[in-house]
Design a protein around this motif. Sequence first.
Motif, PDB file in Angstrom:
ATOM      1  N   VAL A   1     -22.391  66.172  14.823  1.00  0.00           N
ATOM      2  CA  VAL A   1     -21.681  65.112  14.114  1.00  0.00           C
ATOM      3  C   VAL A   1     -22.640  64.339  13.221  1.00  0.00           C
ATOM      4  O   VAL A   1     -22.288  63.911  12.118  1.00  0.00           O
ATOM      5  CB  VAL A   1     -20.984  64.168  15.123  1.00  0.00           C
ATOM      6  CG1 VAL A   1     -20.385  62.954  14.410  1.00  0.00           C
ATOM      7  CG2 VAL A   1     -19.888  64.900  15.883  1.00  0.00           C
TER       8      VAL A   1
ATOM      9  N   THR B   1     -16.072  58.321  12.693  1.00  0.00           N
ATOM     10  CA  THR B   1     -14.825  58.823  13.270  1.00  0.00           C
ATOM     11  C   THR B   1     -14.147  59.712  12.238  1.00  0.00           C
ATOM     12  O   THR B   1     -14.512  59.710  11.062  1.00  0.00           O
ATOM     13  CB  THR B   1     -13.883  57.675  13.646  1.00  0.00           C
ATOM     14  OG1 THR B   1     -13.495  56.970  12.443  1.00  0.00           O
ATOM     15  CG2 THR B   1     -14.553  56.691  14.609  1.00  0.00           C
TER      16      THR B   1
ATOM     17  N   TRP C   1     -14.925  68.610  11.509  1.00  0.00           N
ATOM     18  CA  TRP C   1     -14.993  67.538  12.520  1.00  0.00           C
ATOM     19  C   TRP C   1     -14.408  68.013  13.846  1.00  0.00           C
ATOM     20  O   TRP C   1     -14.998  67.779  14.909  1.00  0.00           O
ATOM     21  CB  TRP C   1     -14.250  66.303  12.018  1.00  0.00           C
ATOM     22  CG  TRP C   1     -14.020  65.288  13.101  1.00  0.00           C
ATOM     23  CD1 TRP C   1     -12.939  65.165  13.924  1.00  0.00           C
ATOM     24  CD2 TRP C   1     -14.944  64.264  13.517  1.00  0.00           C
ATOM     25  NE1 TRP C   1     -13.110  64.140  14.806  1.00  0.00           N
ATOM     26  CE2 TRP C   1     -14.333  63.566  14.580  1.00  0.00           C
ATOM     27  CE3 TRP C   1     -16.199  63.870  13.085  1.00  0.00           C
ATOM     28  CZ2 TRP C   1     -14.938  62.493  15.217  1.00  0.00           C
ATOM     29  CZ3 TRP C   1     -16.815  62.808  13.718  1.00  0.00           C
ATOM     30  CH2 TRP C   1     -16.197  62.129  14.775  1.00  0.00           C
TER      31      TRP C   1
ATOM     32  N   ASP D   1     -16.335  68.259  17.340  1.00  0.00           N
ATOM     33  CA  ASP D   1     -15.849  67.404  18.426  1.00  0.00           C
ATOM     34  C   ASP D   1     -15.517  68.244  19.655  1.00  0.00           C
ATOM     35  O   ASP D   1     -15.822  67.862  20.788  1.00  0.00           O
ATOM     36  CB  ASP D   1     -14.616  66.632  17.949  1.00  0.00           C
ATOM     37  CG  ASP D   1     -14.093  65.677  19.007  1.00  0.00           C
ATOM     38  OD1 ASP D   1     -14.855  64.785  19.416  1.00  0.00           O
ATOM     39  OD2 ASP D   1     -12.929  65.819  19.421  1.00  0.00           O
TER      40      ASP D   1
END
Length: 265
Positions: A165, A214, A239, A243
């Motif tokens: 990330v 986020t 993402w 994640d």
Amino acid sequence: MTTPQPPASPIVPTPIAASESLATFEGLMKALIDRHTDGRDWQQHTWPPGTMISALRQSLSPTKQLPSWRLINSLLHQLGAPESSYTAFHAAYERAKLYRPWSDTVRISHADDQAGTYVINNTGGTIHLHSERRYSRRAERLAEPAIPDAPGYDLKPDPFTARSVAELEELAREFWRWVDKPSSRHLAERSGGAFSHATIARIIYEKPGRPALTMQYLIGLIRGCGGDAQEQQRWASAWRLLDRANRANSAQRTKPELVWPPRAG
């Protein structure tokens, strides 16, 4: 022997005259203007530079929209109204809201679910609350797609090359640089409400205390940089992959080690 002194009388504030407490806002403004112009026609009067004539004209007409109290307060100061009369003016101003159209702006911070800027309009005794569209209209005018590279040159950052990330966040900054580093306000106005300009400024400029990246912030940044729906989909997929990998690694680390009990005998 000391002669006792009578107790001091308490200081009683001067009450507002009945004529002021019941006067209309327009009547108080007219009286103040007449005192300032010595009773002459205020429209023919030579006003000092900076006098807010438009606010003055609005305040005198019961059918026009009531100027904001901030403007009226400045106007009272310009006309030399005594400070002791401000209470009467404010009371009359609040009464004028019952029969005159007026509007006000309310801003709710981004920490709230209903964050945004709202306008309160009062027309004919009915109050309407609606979201202010100034920023969205501006965003629509500025919503231009990112300029692609020339044929044979592919300089646009690829989100699928990220292995964490943190790397994806740095690639998002590279994407922001690739589109010529639009300002934080520019990004916030085009993000669809994903973040405030202060929040995205901390992210793109890597300021201390910046929030964790986020998916909402990521996609808002790509959208703010002019990324189309397909571009946003690529970053969203990257993402999700990272994640999912993070959650799998976390579960593997927290999985308890199986320990067999010792054999008897």
